[in-house]
Design a protein around this motif. Structure first.
Motif, PDB file in Angstrom:
ATOM      1  N   LEU A 258       0.813  -1.220   0.000  1.00  0.00           N
ATOM      2  CA  LEU A 258       0.000   0.000   0.000  1.00  0.00           C
ATOM      3  C   LEU A 258       0.844   1.267   0.000  1.00  0.00           C
ATOM      4  CD1 LEU A 258      -2.714   1.527   0.298  1.00  0.00           C
ATOM      5  CD2 LEU A 258      -2.460   1.256   2.784  1.00  0.00           C
ATOM      6  N   THR A 259       1.732   1.398   0.983  1.00  0.00           N
ATOM      7  CA  THR A 259       2.388   2.688   1.193  1.00  0.00           C
ATOM      8  C   THR A 259       3.531   2.962   0.223  1.00  0.00           C
ATOM      9  OG1 THR A 259       3.924   1.812   2.852  1.00  0.00           O
ATOM     10  CG2 THR A 259       1.779   2.601   3.635  1.00  0.00           C
ATOM     11  N   ARG A 260       4.210   1.891  -0.220  1.00  0.00           N
ATOM     12  CA  ARG A 260       5.312   2.090  -1.161  1.00  0.00           C
ATOM     13  C   ARG A 260       4.864   1.871  -2.601  1.00  0.00           C
ATOM     14  NH1 ARG A 260       8.164  -0.528   3.163  1.00  0.00           N
ATOM     15  NH2 ARG A 260       9.723   0.842   4.092  1.00  0.00           N
ATOM     16  N   ARG A 261       4.252   0.718  -2.846  1.00  0.00           N
ATOM     17  CA  ARG A 261       3.954   0.364  -4.236  1.00  0.00           C
ATOM     18  C   ARG A 261       2.786   1.159  -4.799  1.00  0.00           C
ATOM     19  NH1 ARG A 261       8.696  -0.380  -4.258  1.00  0.00           N
ATOM     20  NH2 ARG A 261       9.355  -1.746  -2.577  1.00  0.00           N
ATOM     21  N   LEU A 262       1.851   1.601  -3.961  1.00  0.00           N
ATOM     22  CA  LEU A 262       0.752   2.435  -4.453  1.00  0.00           C
ATOM     23  C   LEU A 262       1.008   3.904  -4.171  1.00  0.00           C
ATOM     24  CD1 LEU A 262      -2.067   2.526  -5.778  1.00  0.00           C
ATOM     25  CD2 LEU A 262      -3.033   2.445  -3.453  1.00  0.00           C
ATOM     26  N   TRP A 263       1.274   4.260  -2.915  1.00  0.00           N
ATOM     27  CA  TRP A 263       1.404   5.668  -2.562  1.00  0.00           C
ATOM     28  C   TRP A 263       2.730   6.259  -3.039  1.00  0.00           C
ATOM     29  CZ3 TRP A 263      -0.548   5.715   3.233  1.00  0.00           C
ATOM     30  CH2 TRP A 263      -1.916   5.416   3.251  1.00  0.00           C
ATOM     31  N   ARG A 264       3.830   5.721  -2.574  1.00  0.00           N
ATOM     32  CA  ARG A 264       5.116   6.332  -2.914  1.00  0.00           C
ATOM     33  C   ARG A 264       5.409   6.242  -4.401  1.00  0.00           C
ATOM     34  NH1 ARG A 264      10.574   3.493  -1.138  1.00  0.00           N
ATOM     35  NH2 ARG A 264      10.005   2.355  -3.035  1.00  0.00           N
ATOM     36  N   ASP A 265       5.144   5.070  -5.008  1.00  0.00           N
ATOM     37  CA  ASP A 265       5.432   4.883  -6.435  1.00  0.00           C
ATOM     38  C   ASP A 265       4.333   5.431  -7.331  1.00  0.00           C
ATOM     39  OD1 ASP A 265       7.652   3.601  -5.509  1.00  0.00           O
ATOM     40  OD2 ASP A 265       7.049   1.584  -6.123  1.00  0.00           O
ATOM     41  N   GLU A 266       3.303   5.999  -6.709  1.00  0.00           N
ATOM     42  CA  GLU A 266       2.188   6.610  -7.450  1.00  0.00           C
ATOM     43  C   GLU A 266       1.534   5.619  -8.419  1.00  0.00           C
ATOM     44  OE1 GLU A 266       4.301   9.968  -9.109  1.00  0.00           O
ATOM     45  OE2 GLU A 266       3.574  11.269  -7.492  1.00  0.00           O
ATOM     46  N   GLY A 267       1.508   4.367  -8.000  1.00  0.00           N
ATOM     47  CA  GLY A 267       0.806   3.353  -8.771  1.00  0.00           C
ATOM     48  C   GLY A 267       1.443   2.969 -10.090  1.00  0.00           C
ATOM     49  N   ARG A 268       2.736   3.215 -10.250  1.00  0.00           N
ATOM     50  CA  ARG A 268       3.368   2.897 -11.547  1.00  0.00           C
ATOM     51  C   ARG A 268       3.385   1.390 -11.818  1.00  0.00           C
ATOM     52  NH1 ARG A 268       6.834   6.854  -9.465  1.00  0.00           N
ATOM     53  NH2 ARG A 268       8.348   5.263  -8.834  1.00  0.00           N
ATOM     54  N   GLY A 269       3.724   0.587 -10.816  1.00  0.00           N
ATOM     55  CA  GLY A 269       3.707  -0.864 -11.002  1.00  0.00           C
ATOM     56  C   GLY A 269       2.297  -1.370 -11.256  1.00  0.00           C
ATOM     57  N   LEU A 270       1.324  -0.801 -10.556  1.00  0.00           N
ATOM     58  CA  LEU A 270      -0.081  -1.144 -10.774  1.00  0.00           C
ATOM     59  C   LEU A 270      -0.477  -0.863 -12.217  1.00  0.00           C
ATOM     60  CD1 LEU A 270      -3.060  -1.694  -9.914  1.00  0.00           C
ATOM     61  CD2 LEU A 270      -3.153   0.722  -9.204  1.00  0.00           C
ATOM     62  N   ALA A 271      -0.064   0.268 -12.750  1.00  0.00           N
ATOM     63  CA  ALA A 271      -0.418   0.637 -14.122  1.00  0.00           C
ATOM     64  C   ALA A 271       0.145  -0.374 -15.124  1.00  0.00           C
ATOM     65  CB  ALA A 271       0.086   2.039 -14.432  1.00  0.00           C
ATOM     66  N   VAL A 272       1.371  -0.839 -14.883  1.00  0.00           N
ATOM     67  CA  VAL A 272       1.966  -1.833 -15.780  1.00  0.00           C
ATOM     68  C   VAL A 272       1.194  -3.144 -15.683  1.00  0.00           C
ATOM     69  CG1 VAL A 272       4.038  -3.159 -16.324  1.00  0.00           C
ATOM     70  CG2 VAL A 272       4.237  -0.761 -15.654  1.00  0.00           C
ATOM     71  N   PHE A 273       0.842  -3.540 -14.478  1.00  0.00           N
ATOM     72  CA  PHE A 273       0.043  -4.750 -14.299  1.00  0.00           C
ATOM     73  C   PHE A 273      -1.258  -4.671 -15.089  1.00  0.00           C
ATOM     74  CE2 PHE A 273      -3.696  -6.038 -11.640  1.00  0.00           C
ATOM     75  CZ  PHE A 273      -3.730  -7.367 -12.045  1.00  0.00           C
ATOM     76  N   LEU A 274      -1.992  -3.581 -14.923  1.00  0.00           N
ATOM     77  CA  LEU A 274      -3.270  -3.447 -15.611  1.00  0.00           C
ATOM     78  C   LEU A 274      -3.091  -3.433 -17.126  1.00  0.00           C
ATOM     79  CD1 LEU A 274      -4.914  -0.774 -13.287  1.00  0.00           C
ATOM     80  CD2 LEU A 274      -5.568  -3.190 -13.471  1.00  0.00           C
ATOM     81  N   ARG A 275      -2.055  -2.761 -17.586  1.00  0.00           N
ATOM     82  CA  ARG A 275      -1.815  -2.693 -19.030  1.00  0.00           C
ATOM     83  C   ARG A 275      -1.500  -4.065 -19.607  1.00  0.00           C
ATOM     84  NH1 ARG A 275       2.079   0.755 -18.975  1.00  0.00           N
ATOM     85  NH2 ARG A 275       3.864  -0.611 -19.366  1.00  0.00           N
ATOM     86  N   GLN A 276      -0.621  -4.815 -18.921  1.00  0.00           N
ATOM     87  CA  GLN A 276      -0.233  -6.123 -19.431  1.00  0.00           C
ATOM     88  C   GLN A 276      -1.390  -7.119 -19.367  1.00  0.00           C
ATOM     89  OE1 GLN A 276       4.599  -6.214 -18.664  1.00  0.00           O
ATOM     90  NE2 GLN A 276       3.287  -7.413 -17.334  1.00  0.00           N
TER      91      GLN A 276
END
Length: 533
Positions: free
Chosen positions: A430-448
């Motif tokens: 939550l705090t690093r992968r979504l908040w600190r990274d501003e959801g960049r990894g999440l965006a790649v997941f959704l795109r792929q």
């Protein structure tokens, strides 16, 4: 149960992994024939050399004699053969004498080895992590001295973080490092150290965090390599005790004392924790591999037993096998689905980590960082849950030691604790992968994931997975907005991480063609999302 079947399933899943095709194009030395040969060899080694040690290690356990740990019969020889066969250095740099194959191949082989004897592979996991750490942080002389010795198995390594008053709260570490007469000296206590003492190798190097200044929290921590011996003489490193544990009896968990122990600074002073992640990250991926190895074994045992055990049916005819009973069919389906979804997810992460190093695509590094807490957490839970479910299939036979399921259950339980507890992984997600990274990894997941759905023919299952992805994207937006109320958000962190895993699992289930699993995962995602409300 079949190690060869597990290797075949891994090869088949690799073929379905889009990143693997790209990786093979970049690494032509990893063609299908070479990969099949390597996995076949790993399966054979695990079955013939490692598996016979598993029950012995659990029954005999590690013992203390003359202030040093003595491992169960066969462990020293098994580790020697493992190193000599090249498995310890399979993905190590060529400069260290390693094979330098992609991490994906190591992650494909590791579950076979952990299935064989997880307790012994705990030593290999820490040493592998240290090899990668030294390759990134050690000075040239230290790397040249230690790297080849670790790869050969002549020397071994540990990771030393926890202390009596500093477990997950690393900022409270009190072990001190002082500069004396031109070298560093370490004094303090470390606990929960896997293989802190043993007779596998002639020398042990402890990768250790210690405080080098008075700055609060983690900013005062530096990273060191502390040999247990220097020039053949003891270096102020002593074993205080080994823990009596629920499982992993063959793997010694040690409390260690350091008294003016001479140490080598790794990397930059004051940057110990971020540098240590070069070791922590492969060890967290390894936790997923451990869970997959135990899950694969448990699934095979449950399926084999269900084809042999006869119960029920009409009293005037021979009883059918329990594998024909609808409820057992359901249980076996759930066990196998969870196992194969984890296998696909582990390989997805490993290929992403490889590609992130080979290609200038920062998005893949963000995606790998986003996936890592999921694989660590749910690799651990899948290993435990499948052993638990397999015991239920076997009934009373699963509860006794005639089958290794009860050992798998005990051995698997700690995986959700070490390398960062489930709660710590949820906070990271939550705090690093979504908040600190501003959801960049999440965006790649959704795109792929959406690209994979779009490339397939339209179907009801693609639509169902798409709904899960849309729901998780909306949930992530709500959790992103909750930064203004961090306590409320942190209360929901575990449920949010579980919603993330169900979204990843639905993607993997689509890839595998596991239609029934998709419906179950969609329902679970809705439940976890509701708990975040």
């Amino acid at each position: 149960m079949s190690f060869a079947d597990q290797a075949d399933r891994t090869i088949a899943t690799l073929a379905l992994t889009p990143g693997w095709a790209r990786l093979q194009a970049l690494r032509p030395d990893c063609d299908n024939v070479i990969v099949a040969t390597m996995l076949d060899a790993a399966a054979g080694f695990a079955e013939t050399v490692l598996a016979p040690l598993n029950a012995v290690g659990d029954r005999v356990g590690a013992q203390v004699a003359d202030s040093r740990v003595v491992l169960p019969p066969g462990f020293v020889e098994g580790f020697r053969q493992y190193a000599e066969a090249g498995w310890l250095g399979i993905d190590a740099p060529a400069a260290f004498g390693g094979q330098d194959v992609p991490l994906t191949l190591q992650a494909a082989c590791a579950p076979l080895f952990d299935r064989g004897c997880m307790a012994l592979m705990m030593a290999a996991g820490a040493t592998r992590g240290a090899i990668h750490l030294l390759a990134q942080t050690a000075d040239a002389a230290t790397a040249a001295e230690w790297g080849p010795q670790l790869v050969s198995g002549e020397w071994a390594a540990t990771i030393c973080i926890s202390e009596p008053e500093a477990g997950s709260d690393i900022g409270r570490i009190r072990t001190k490092a002082q500069r004396r007469d031109g070298h560093w000296s370490i004094t303090g206590q470390k606990i929960w150290i896997s293989y802190g003492s043993h007779d596998l190798a002639s020398r042990i190097g402890h990768c250790l965090l210690a405080r080098t200044n008075d700055r609060p929290g983690t900013r005062g921590l530096s990273l060191f390599l502390v040999p247990d011996h220097i020039g053949g003489a003891p270096n102020g490193v002593t074993l205080e005790r080994i823990e009596e544990k629920l499982g992993l009896h063959g793997s010694p968990t040690c409390a260690m004392r350091f008294r003016d122990a001479r140490a080598i600074l790794l990397g930059e002073e004051g940057r110990g924790l971020p540098q240590l992640f070069a070791m922590i990250e492969p060890m967290r991926l390894h936790t997923g591999c451990q869970g997959l190895g135990l899950a694969s074994a448990a699934a095979d045992i449950a399926e084999d037993y269900a084809t042999q055990r006869r119960q029920g049916g009409r009293p005037d005819v021979a009883p059918p096998t329990i594998g024909s009973h609808p409820d057992v069919i359901r249980q076996l389906h759930d066990i196998r689905s969870a196992t194969e979804i984890l296998r696909a997810a582990v390989l997805e992460l490993a290929t992403a980590m490889d590609l992130a190093r080979l290609e200038a695509d920062a998005g893949l590094a963000d995606f790998a960082a986003w996936m890592l807490p999921l694989i660590k957490t749910f690799g651990a839970e899948t290993g435990f849950d499948t052993a638990h479910a397999a015991i239920q299939v076997l009934g009373g036979a699963g509860y006794v030691r005639d089958y290794p399921l009860e050992q798998y259950l005990r051995d698997a339980r700690v995986m959700a604790v070490y390398e960062g507890t489930t709660g710590m992984q949820a906070l990271d997600f939550l705090t690093r992968r979504l908040w600190r990274d501003e959801g960049r990894g999440l965006a790649v997941f959704l795109r792929q994931a959406r690209a994979e759905l779009a490339a397939a023919a339209p179907s009801g299952r693609a639509q169902a997975v798409g709904i899960v992805l849309d729901g998780f994207e909306a949930l992530s937006a709500r959790m992103l907005a909750m930064q203004a109320d961090p306590d409320a958000a942190l209360y929901r962190a575990d449920s949010y991480m579980r919603a993330g895993w169900t979204a990843v699992s639905a993607w993997m289930a689509f890839r595998l063609g596991a239609d029934e699993a998709i419906g179950i995962l969609a329902a679970r995602h809705a439940l976890h999302s509701a708990r975040c409300a």
